[in-house]
Design an enzyme around this catalytic site. Structure first.
Site, PDB file in Angstrom:
ATOM      1  N   ALA A 609       0.830  -1.210   0.000  1.00  0.00           N
ATOM      2  CA  ALA A 609       0.000   0.000   0.000  1.00  0.00           C
ATOM      3  C   ALA A 609       0.862   1.257   0.000  1.00  0.00           C
ATOM      4  O   ALA A 609       0.332   2.362  -0.048  1.00  0.00           O
ATOM      5  CB  ALA A 609      -0.931  -0.001   1.210  1.00  0.00           C
ATOM      6  N   HIS A 610       2.184   1.066   0.087  1.00  0.00           N
ATOM      7  CA  HIS A 610       3.121   2.197   0.102  1.00  0.00           C
ATOM      8  C   HIS A 610       4.166   1.972  -0.982  1.00  0.00           C
ATOM      9  O   HIS A 610       4.954   1.036  -0.896  1.00  0.00           O
ATOM     10  CB  HIS A 610       3.852   2.303   1.453  1.00  0.00           C
ATOM     11  CG  HIS A 610       2.954   2.300   2.645  1.00  0.00           C
ATOM     12  ND1 HIS A 610       3.359   1.832   3.878  1.00  0.00           N
ATOM     13  CD2 HIS A 610       1.675   2.706   2.804  1.00  0.00           C
ATOM     14  CE1 HIS A 610       2.369   1.951   4.736  1.00  0.00           C
ATOM     15  NE2 HIS A 610       1.330   2.484   4.111  1.00  0.00           N
ATOM     16  N   GLN A 611       4.170   2.806  -2.000  1.00  0.00           N
ATOM     17  CA  GLN A 611       5.182   2.687  -3.055  1.00  0.00           C
ATOM     18  C   GLN A 611       6.063   3.938  -3.028  1.00  0.00           C
ATOM     19  O   GLN A 611       5.560   5.048  -2.917  1.00  0.00           O
ATOM     20  CB  GLN A 611       4.520   2.519  -4.423  1.00  0.00           C
ATOM     21  CG  GLN A 611       3.688   1.249  -4.541  1.00  0.00           C
ATOM     22  CD  GLN A 611       2.235   1.438  -4.169  1.00  0.00           C
ATOM     23  OE1 GLN A 611       1.664   2.496  -4.414  1.00  0.00           O
ATOM     24  NE2 GLN A 611       1.611   0.435  -3.584  1.00  0.00           N
TER      25      GLN A 611
END
Length: 678
Positions: A609-611
């Site tokens: 969910a975090h790039q």
């Protein structure tokens, strides 16, 4: 899907439509499970339920990672499709069977009654598909031309552009691509300085009172690729917002300032003094205040109480998360937008600040396709940004925007794609993609066991605990909770058989999850293929896999300590370990099995969910994609403001860090624009 991947999937489905193809695919997966059906050469749909299960189980446990990924992808898609399917009255076709009803009608009525404001962005948000777009832009003080600008013509011709009577030719000071954390901050900062700003967002705009809060419609309308985006081999699910507000519209409110050791690393190892400066402190504080971040929680949800109580019993360090919402924000549906408006997304904060100046408009349903840049003989860099071309809706109409500065804030997945499609060649664009690889463990708490409540209700993330296998200053991991409504639950949970899958869903409301979010040392890439389609690759490194497994084991201990009667992981084998009545030796033997199975993408359900990091900031073009000012090394006036500029992964939920970096980058864009005016 990217065409070559779609072609492979279609080939598999076509083979399953034949007897010999079904036999072949089952044989490749696991020979000893398919002898009866091979003898009869029956196609997949003609097999009995039990025989079909055996084929899928063969893929699930296949020694070939391609078959394990195929199983994982098909299991996720079909599970999501069934449990997100709605009837004519908007109720899930499978909800009644599992005791789920969506957001309680009384809660929705109360939430909607609390939100009495008009649409926060007012008429300064414009759907680009509105037939009156041109006149609406003129009424907002923007200059509209009859022909595309001269500096665009040659490049547009190379792109195969042919004139369309509905095309729009617009001029402004700055165009910003993306309306999430980076784009929102940038829009407010520039509009407040008096610059005419156009923000492009390919997604739609939903005011709080328009939020669906239902999995199917929300995933289709608010997430990148309708929530189905993944790495090219389907090993990691990539979850990203595609709506006005970007990730801030669908995230879970968690607000961490950039950790001190991460700031030191970025300053010392990457030559970025900004991160150890008072200026960055001030930027973080400005973001903190604008988002109304506060540390209080009136009531923890079932899942967060389980995490908290388990950590207390085991003596693990834990804390209450600070969030950009009110202390009484007890909502389990923020994954699909916040109907109360209490979550301070950019559509409730920075973008409102921008449009309230009268200098900014937000155009939704508008996808940037190409950034134009031309030779820059008298400038500091070889080329200079001139603006961009975007598609309105699904085309064919386009909007050409001539701007003095262009800011790309599409997120770490799509920013490098746009830059590469626009002809930039720096080798670091799309490299160093970090994803905070995450997986989840679960514990079942029957009614009467553990805290009261339902697992999908209440504040989604309010408690955290560091994974103890790494020092706080190392690349470690955090334990947090995550919400799983039925469709996502079915997509991500293991499957051992039809009966097994249904039993898991019957326990859905009392199954608590702990998510292990890993600060990854390793990295992947976001590139384009020879036809311009995005290609995302990521394989978890051995170091990060070790960290993730340690987090799984720690979280399972927490769930057991909190009273779970059954626990499990998202490893594909799908083992459900019954804690009730198990000896300590049996528990330790189970945890040893979890360690042995590992957490490679083909053997475990991984998600991100975090790039971050795919256009990282640095001190030179040999090791980075943008300079200290956030400007690309190749093109003057082309800035990047999103998580892609992180030098490495942040190790914490990145929203505040993205906004703080964008806040600093905005100062450089202001300086650049003022120089252009002079």
């Amino acid at each position: 899907m990217r065409p070559p991947v779609a072609k492979s999937v279609l080939l598999v489905l076509q083979l399953l439509g034949t007897g010999w193809g079904t036999c072949l695919l089952a044989s490749f997966a696991r020979v000893n499970t398919i002898t009866p059906q091979c003898a009869l050469l029956r196609k997949f749909s003609s097999l009995t339920v039990r025989e079909r299960e055996r084929v899928l189980q063969g893929w699930q446990c296949s020694p070939l990672p391609q078959f394990r990924n195929l199983f994982k992808a098909l299991k996720s898609v079909t599970g999501w499709a069934l449990y997100s399917k709605l009837d004519e009255e908007g109720q899930g076709v499978a909800w009644k069977a599992i005791g789920y009803s969506g957001m309680d009608s009384a809660v929705r009525d109360r939430v909607e009654a609390e939100y009495t404001k008009p649409r926060p962005l007012g008429d300064n948000h414009i759907d680009a598909m509105n037939p009156g777009l041109k006149s609406m832009l003129v009424s907002k003080g923007f200059s509209i031309g009859d022909e595309i600008h001269d500096c665009f013509k040659a490049q547009a011709k190379k792109l195969g552009y042919s004139k369309n009577d509905n095309d729009i030719n617009l001029e402004c000071d700055v165009v910003i691509v993306g309306s999430g954390s980076g784009g929102g901050v940038m829009a407010a900062a520039l509009a407040q300085q008096g610059f005419k700003v156009v923000v492009l967002e390919k997604g739609q705009y939903f005011a709080p009172q328009e939020m669906a809060t239902t999995e199917g419609p929300a995933m289709l309308n608010m997430f990148e690729k309708m929530g189905t985006l993944s790495t090219d081999d389907a090993s990691v699910a990539l979850i990203a917002g595609a709506v006005v507000g970007g990730g801030t519209a669908v995230n879970w409110c968690v607000s961490f300032k950039t950790p001190e050791h991460v700031r030191n690393e970025w300053a010392n190892d990457h030559g970025l003094d900004m991160f150890n400066s008072e200026r960055y402190d001030q930027a973080m504080q400005a973001v903190w205040e604008r988002l109304s971040v506060q540390p209080n929680v009136d009531k923890h949800s079932l899942q967060n109480t389980v995490l908290q109580e388990g950590c207390k019993k085991l003596g693990y360090h834990h804390g209450t998360l600070q969030r950009n919402c009110a202390s009484d924000h007890y909502c389990g549906w923020c994954s699909y937008g916040c109907p109360s408006g209490k979550k301070q997304s950019t559509a409730e904060t920075w973008l409102v600040d921008a449009v309230n100046t009268g200098n900014a408009v937000i155009l939704s349903n508008c996808t940037a396709e190409h950034v134009f840049h031309s030779p820059n003989p008298n400038g500091k860099k070889k080329r200079k940004a001139e603006g961009l071309m975007a598609t309105i809706g699904n085309g064919p109409s386009r909007i050409f925007i001539k701007a003095n500065a262009t800011v790309v804030s599409c997120g770490a997945l799509m920013t490098p794609i746009l830059l590469l499609k626009s002809g930039l060649t720096n080798s670091n664009i799309g490299k160093y993609l970090r994803v905070h690889p995450a997986s989840t463990t679960f514990g079942y708490f029957p009614e009467g066991v553990g805290p009261e409540g339902k697992a999908y209700e209440g504040g989604i993330m309010t408690v955290y605990s560091p994974v103890t296998s790494r020092k706080p200053t190392e690349y470690g991991a955090l334990l947090e909770t995550g919400v799983f409504h039925p469709a996502v639950f079915a997509a991500f949970h293991p499957w051992r058989s039809g009966a097994d899958g249904k039993e898991r869903l019957l326990r859905h409301s009392r199954t608590c999850h702990i998510t292990i979010v890993t600060r990854d040392k390793g990295y992947g890439s976001a590139k384009i293929d020879n036809k311009g389609f995005p290609v995302f690759n990521y394989h978890i490194s051995s170091y990060d896999e070790e960290t993730l497994i340690a987090g799984m084991v720690q979280s399972l201990r927490v769930l057991i300590a909190a009273g779970a009667v059954e626990v499990g992981t998202q490893q594909l084998d799908g083992e459900r370990f019954k804690v009730e009545g198990a000896s300590s030796e049996e528990i330790e033997a189970y945890l040893a099995r979890v360690k042995r199975r590992g957490a490679k993408g083909s053997s475990c359900q991984l998600a991100s969910a975090h790039q971050m990091g795919s256009c990282r900031m640095g001190s030179g073009p040999a090791s980075s994609a943008v300079d200290r000012r956030g400007e690309t090394w190749e093109v003057e006036g082309l800035f990047v403001a999103d998580g892609s500029v992180f030098p490495t992964s942040s190790g914490v939920n990145p929203m505040v860090t993205i906004q703080s970096v964008a806040y600093c980058t905005a100062e450089h864009v202001v300086q650049f624009l003022k120089q252009q005016r002079m």
